[in-house]
Design a protein around this motif. Structure first.
Motif, PDB file in Angstrom:
ATOM      1  N   ILE A  25      -4.078  11.108  -4.279  1.00  0.00           N
ATOM      2  CA  ILE A  25      -3.935  12.563  -4.333  1.00  0.00           C
ATOM      3  C   ILE A  25      -3.283  13.087  -3.060  1.00  0.00           C
ATOM      4  O   ILE A  25      -2.408  13.957  -3.102  1.00  0.00           O
ATOM      5  CB  ILE A  25      -5.308  13.222  -4.564  1.00  0.00           C
ATOM      6  N   GLU A  26      -3.691  12.553  -1.922  1.00  0.00           N
ATOM      7  CA  GLU A  26      -3.119  12.983  -0.646  1.00  0.00           C
ATOM      8  C   GLU A  26      -1.653  12.586  -0.532  1.00  0.00           C
ATOM      9  O   GLU A  26      -0.805  13.406  -0.135  1.00  0.00           O
ATOM     10  CB  GLU A  26      -3.918  12.375   0.510  1.00  0.00           C
ATOM     11  N   VAL A  27      -1.335  11.356  -0.871  1.00  0.00           N
ATOM     12  CA  VAL A  27       0.046  10.875  -0.769  1.00  0.00           C
ATOM     13  C   VAL A  27       0.987  11.746  -1.595  1.00  0.00           C
ATOM     14  O   VAL A  27       2.079  12.120  -1.144  1.00  0.00           O
ATOM     15  CB  VAL A  27       0.139   9.406  -1.237  1.00  0.00           C
ATOM     16  N   ASN A  28       0.568  12.090  -2.801  1.00  0.00           N
ATOM     17  CA  ASN A  28       1.444  12.809  -3.726  1.00  0.00           C
ATOM     18  C   ASN A  28       1.239  14.321  -3.719  1.00  0.00           C
ATOM     19  O   ASN A  28       1.906  15.027  -4.477  1.00  0.00           O
ATOM     20  CB  ASN A  28       1.239  12.257  -5.141  1.00  0.00           C
ATOM     21  N   GLN A  29       0.317  14.779  -2.861  1.00  0.00           N
ATOM     22  CA  GLN A  29       0.041  16.218  -2.765  1.00  0.00           C
ATOM     23  C   GLN A  29      -0.169  16.817  -4.161  1.00  0.00           C
ATOM     24  O   GLN A  29       0.388  17.862  -4.519  1.00  0.00           O
ATOM     25  CB  GLN A  29       1.188  16.927  -2.038  1.00  0.00           C
ATOM     26  N   GLU A  30      -1.006  16.135  -4.942  1.00  0.00           N
ATOM     27  CA  GLU A  30      -1.177  16.506  -6.345  1.00  0.00           C
ATOM     28  C   GLU A  30      -1.780  17.898  -6.527  1.00  0.00           C
ATOM     29  O   GLU A  30      -1.451  18.601  -7.488  1.00  0.00           O
ATOM     30  CB  GLU A  30      -2.044  15.458  -7.055  1.00  0.00           C
ATOM     31  N   LEU A  31      -2.656  18.301  -5.630  1.00  0.00           N
ATOM     32  CA  LEU A  31      -3.300  19.604  -5.785  1.00  0.00           C
ATOM     33  C   LEU A  31      -2.399  20.750  -5.341  1.00  0.00           C
ATOM     34  O   LEU A  31      -2.746  21.918  -5.521  1.00  0.00           O
ATOM     35  CB  LEU A  31      -4.615  19.633  -5.006  1.00  0.00           C
ATOM     36  N   ALA A  32      -1.244  20.409  -4.783  1.00  0.00           N
ATOM     37  CA  ALA A  32      -0.296  21.446  -4.363  1.00  0.00           C
ATOM     38  C   ALA A  32       0.737  21.742  -5.440  1.00  0.00           C
ATOM     39  O   ALA A  32       1.590  22.617  -5.265  1.00  0.00           O
ATOM     40  CB  ALA A  32       0.413  21.020  -3.079  1.00  0.00           C
ATOM     41  N   GLU A  33       0.695  21.004  -6.554  1.00  0.00           N
ATOM     42  CA  GLU A  33       1.667  21.219  -7.635  1.00  0.00           C
ATOM     43  C   GLU A  33       1.459  22.592  -8.274  1.00  0.00           C
ATOM     44  O   GLU A  33       0.340  23.042  -8.431  1.00  0.00           O
ATOM     45  CB  GLU A  33       1.510  20.132  -8.701  1.00  0.00           C
ATOM     46  N   LEU A  53       0.850  -1.191   0.000  1.00  0.00           N
ATOM     47  CA  LEU A  53       0.000   0.000   0.000  1.00  0.00           C
ATOM     48  C   LEU A  53       0.888   1.243   0.000  1.00  0.00           C
ATOM     49  O   LEU A  53       1.123   1.869   1.029  1.00  0.00           O
ATOM     50  CB  LEU A  53      -0.920  -0.031   1.221  1.00  0.00           C
ATOM     51  N   ASP A  54       1.386   1.590  -1.185  1.00  0.00           N
ATOM     52  CA  ASP A  54       2.377   2.653  -1.317  1.00  0.00           C
ATOM     53  C   ASP A  54       1.769   3.905  -1.958  1.00  0.00           C
ATOM     54  O   ASP A  54       1.522   4.898  -1.314  1.00  0.00           O
ATOM     55  CB  ASP A  54       3.567   2.136  -2.139  1.00  0.00           C
ATOM     56  N   MET A  55       1.572   3.887  -3.273  1.00  0.00           N
ATOM     57  CA  MET A  55       0.947   4.962  -4.059  1.00  0.00           C
ATOM     58  C   MET A  55       1.826   6.181  -4.275  1.00  0.00           C
ATOM     59  O   MET A  55       1.356   7.190  -4.816  1.00  0.00           O
ATOM     60  CB  MET A  55      -0.389   5.428  -3.452  1.00  0.00           C
ATOM     61  N   ARG A  56       3.090   6.145  -3.926  1.00  0.00           N
ATOM     62  CA  ARG A  56       3.953   7.307  -4.152  1.00  0.00           C
ATOM     63  C   ARG A  56       4.411   7.355  -5.603  1.00  0.00           C
ATOM     64  O   ARG A  56       4.880   6.366  -6.148  1.00  0.00           O
ATOM     65  CB  ARG A  56       5.176   7.254  -3.240  1.00  0.00           C
ATOM     66  N   MET A  57       4.294   8.527  -6.221  1.00  0.00           N
ATOM     67  CA  MET A  57       4.812   8.710  -7.570  1.00  0.00           C
ATOM     68  C   MET A  57       6.327   8.854  -7.552  1.00  0.00           C
ATOM     69  O   MET A  57       7.000   8.542  -8.536  1.00  0.00           O
ATOM     70  CB  MET A  57       4.180   9.940  -8.222  1.00  0.00           C
TER      71      MET A  57
END
Length: 217
Positions: free
Chosen positions: A209-217, A124-128
Motif C-alpha cells: 500500500i505504501e509503495v503504490n500510494q494506494e490510499l491516495a488514488e 523486493l519490489d511491489m510496484r504496480m
C-alpha cells in the motif's frame, strides 16, 4: 469467454449485466488487469472501451485483445486516480458506464519477479507500475518510527514496532533485497498463530500500500 482471452474476473457476469453495454456506447475499464471486464463488454455489444492500468505489463498483455477489437479497445497506461485527465486528453468527455476492480491483480501476485508475495522468492519490489521507490527502498531507508507507522496503519500489525526494530537491526548489517529475506526477519518477531495466516502477511500488505500510494488514488 470466446477468442482465447482466458482471464475471467469473479464478478464479470454480474458487472456486465449491471452495465448493460449497448451498441455505440463508450465505457471505461478503470483497472484493466487481465482484461476480463473489457473483453466481456466488447463481446456484449458493438461498443468502445477505454481501459486504464498503471502496470505496463498489463498494457502489453492487452495488445492481443486490442488487435481483436481495432478502434474499439483503447489501452491507456496510467493511474485510475488520474482518469479524468487521461480521458480528457484523448477527447473522451462522457461515458455510458465504468467498471473498477480494485487491488493487486493475480498476475502481479503470481509473478515472483514483481516481488509482491513471500510465497516465492523474488526481488523486493511491489510496484504496480514502473516508477517510484520499491519496497526494498522503503525498508532499507525509512526511519524506524516511520516504518513502524507504515506497518501499523496500513497492515494493522500490532507488532509493528518490534518488526521495524528487527528490520533496522538487520539492514545495518546487510540491506534487504528479496521477499524471502524480509519475510524471514518478520517471522523471527511474529510467530504463527492458530489462524494459519503467515506472520509476514500484514507487513507485506502494508508495504504494498505504501509503495503504490494506494490510499491516495
Amino acid at each position: 469467454m470466446s477468442g482465447g482471452f482466458s482471464h475471467v474476473p469473479v464478478l464479470r457476469d454480474e458487472a456486465v449485466s449491471m452495465l448493460a453495454p449497448r451498441d455505440g456506447g463508450v465505457y471505461l475499464d478503470g483497472t484493466f488487469g487481465g482484461g476480463g471486464y473489457s473483453a466481456a463488454m466488447l463481446e456484449a455489444a458493438s461498443c468502445t472501451v477505454w481501459a486504464i492500468d498503471r502496470d505496463p505489463a498489463a498494457i502489453a498483455r492487452g495488445a492481443s485483445l486490442a488487435a481483436r477489437y481495432p478502434d474499439r479497445l483503447h489501452l491507456v497506461e496510467g493511474r485510475f486516480g488520474d482518469l479524468l485527465d487521461l480521458l480528457r486528453d484523448r477527447g473522451v468527455m462522457a461515458l455510458d458506464g465504468a467498471v473498477f476492480d480494485f487491488g493487486v491483480s493475480s498476475y502481479q501476485i503470481d509473478d515472483p519477479a514483481r516481488g509482491f508475495s513471500f510465497r516465492a522468492d523474488g526481488p523486493l519490489d511491489m510496484r504496480m507500475g514502473a516508477a517510484g521507490p520499491t519496497a526494498a527502498d522503503i525498508v532499507n531507508t525509512c526511519a524506524e518510527a516511520e516504518l513502524a507507522d507504515i506497518l501499523f496503519h496500513f497492515g494493522e500489525e500490532r507488532a509493528s514496532r518490534r518488526i521495524a526494530a528487527a528490520i533496522v537491526r538487520r539492514r545495518a548489517l546487510q540491506p534487504f533485497e528479496t521477499t524471502a529475506d524480509l519475510a524471514a526477519v518478520i517471522r523471527t518477531v511474529v510467530r504463527p498463530d492458530r489462524s494459519g495466516i503467515d506472520p509476514a502477511t500484514r507487513s507485506f500488505q502494508a508495504l504494498r500500500i505504501e509503495v503504490n500510494q494506494e490510499l491516495a488514488e
